[in-house]
Write an enzyme that holds these catalytic residues in place. Sequence first.
Site, PDB file in Angstrom:
ATOM      1  N   HIS A  32       4.540   5.776  11.609  1.00  0.00           N
ATOM      2  CA  HIS A  32       4.108   5.598  10.218  1.00  0.00           C
ATOM      3  C   HIS A  32       3.114   6.749   9.971  1.00  0.00           C
ATOM      4  CE1 HIS A  32       2.944   4.020   6.465  1.00  0.00           C
ATOM      5  NE2 HIS A  32       2.628   2.776   6.785  1.00  0.00           N
ATOM      6  N   ARG A  86      11.363   3.591   4.086  1.00  0.00           N
ATOM      7  CA  ARG A  86      10.855   2.632   5.088  1.00  0.00           C
ATOM      8  C   ARG A  86      12.013   1.761   5.507  1.00  0.00           C
ATOM      9  NH1 ARG A  86       5.580  -1.215   4.736  1.00  0.00           N
ATOM     10  NH2 ARG A  86       4.639   0.798   5.201  1.00  0.00           N
ATOM     11  N   ARG A 115       0.810  -1.227   0.000  1.00  0.00           N
ATOM     12  CA  ARG A 115       0.000   0.000   0.000  1.00  0.00           C
ATOM     13  C   ARG A 115       0.843   1.276   0.000  1.00  0.00           C
ATOM     14  NH1 ARG A 115      -2.885  -4.159   1.994  1.00  0.00           N
ATOM     15  NH2 ARG A 115      -0.832  -4.646   2.787  1.00  0.00           N
ATOM     16  N   THR A 116       1.779   1.390   0.915  1.00  0.00           N
ATOM     17  CA  THR A 116       2.500   2.659   1.077  1.00  0.00           C
ATOM     18  C   THR A 116       3.344   2.968  -0.156  1.00  0.00           C
ATOM     19  OG1 THR A 116       2.593   2.115   3.427  1.00  0.00           O
ATOM     20  CG2 THR A 116       3.936   3.971   2.694  1.00  0.00           C
ATOM     21  N   LYS A 151      25.734  -4.981  -1.813  1.00  0.00           N
ATOM     22  CA  LYS A 151      27.211  -5.098  -1.837  1.00  0.00           C
ATOM     23  C   LYS A 151      27.823  -4.491  -0.581  1.00  0.00           C
ATOM     24  CE  LYS A 151      27.079  -4.040  -6.750  1.00  0.00           C
ATOM     25  NZ  LYS A 151      27.379  -2.896  -7.606  1.00  0.00           N
TER      26      LYS A 151
END
Length: 330
Positions: free
Chosen positions: A162, A134, A84-85, A112
């Site tokens: 959030h 996020r 969703r986000t 890496k």
Amino acid sequence: MSGIFSLKQRIGDLLGAQRRLPPPDYSGFPHKHLLGIEELEASDIQRILDCAEHYIARNQQQDKKHAILKGRTLINLFFESSTRTRTSFEIAGKRLGMDVVNISIAASSVSKGETLLDTARSLAAMHADAIVVRHAESGVAHMLAHHVQGAVINGGDGAHEHPTQALLDALTIRFHKGRLDGVRVALCGDILHSRVARSNILLLKKMGASVVMVAPSTLLPATPQSFGVDIARSMREGLDGADVVMMLRVQHERMEGKFVPSVREYFARFGLDRTRLAYAKPDALVMHPGPINRGVEIDGDLADDVERSVILQQVELGVAVRQAVLELLV
Ligand code: CP
């Protein structure tokens, strides 16, 4: 579909009302970044919601584009999975005319061994106007904000915050109840691991709503009293008089060891089904930020019942909120 939950009817009302609304004010928003609800005043929240409201009806139209941010670049930097986000930021950015780049962490130089900061600095060197991040660690968005030029938007950091989820939840509640002030919200489930819960508690308190946390003691924060909200140890007690029942996902991925005896026992005591929903007000909204664990925290049939559940409307209004946030910051 019943009157109280008919989104189409409300969109129609909103279209009519928008003809009388003044245009949204994007000037002089007093923040460069959106790192958490903690940093926002009630007036900032009000402004984001008012701006978002203008996009709800527009997003229902065939031509959804309003290229006010043409030429700007948005980068989605997600170190944790998201449907969703990430997608709604991408859609929001594109509808505003932005160039949107999604970084695949597995295919990036993070694999890496490049540090988060070096990754972010490299993205900033390409003149990103906004970065949505996020990460599993709390505080990552704040750290990036000190080191990059563009706007940093917190798309979820550990169990901390959030903010855009809380804003879209608030827009959904305001859309249906007409206000936030005085609304009673029961926040139920895995509050301990939930950044959604933290952001929602901060926002709802700032906007004059009353909140009760409903959870087994193992899924409450260490000092639940410090949140300044009511605490209930049973669904019957917590849902009594609630206008909104907001269920939270049991976050197995953040648990080390057993926090609940079994899924069956958890659902039997803290799952939401029609019997338990009857403890709340007759017109109580059922909400969930997603993703849903059907049969764990919520009965699947109830989650799908458009007469009671606004879960997909939360997703829909999430695009409008993210459009407003991008406009105000960028
Ligand atoms: N509610 C929410 O943040 O969903 P995603 O994890 O799919 O982005």
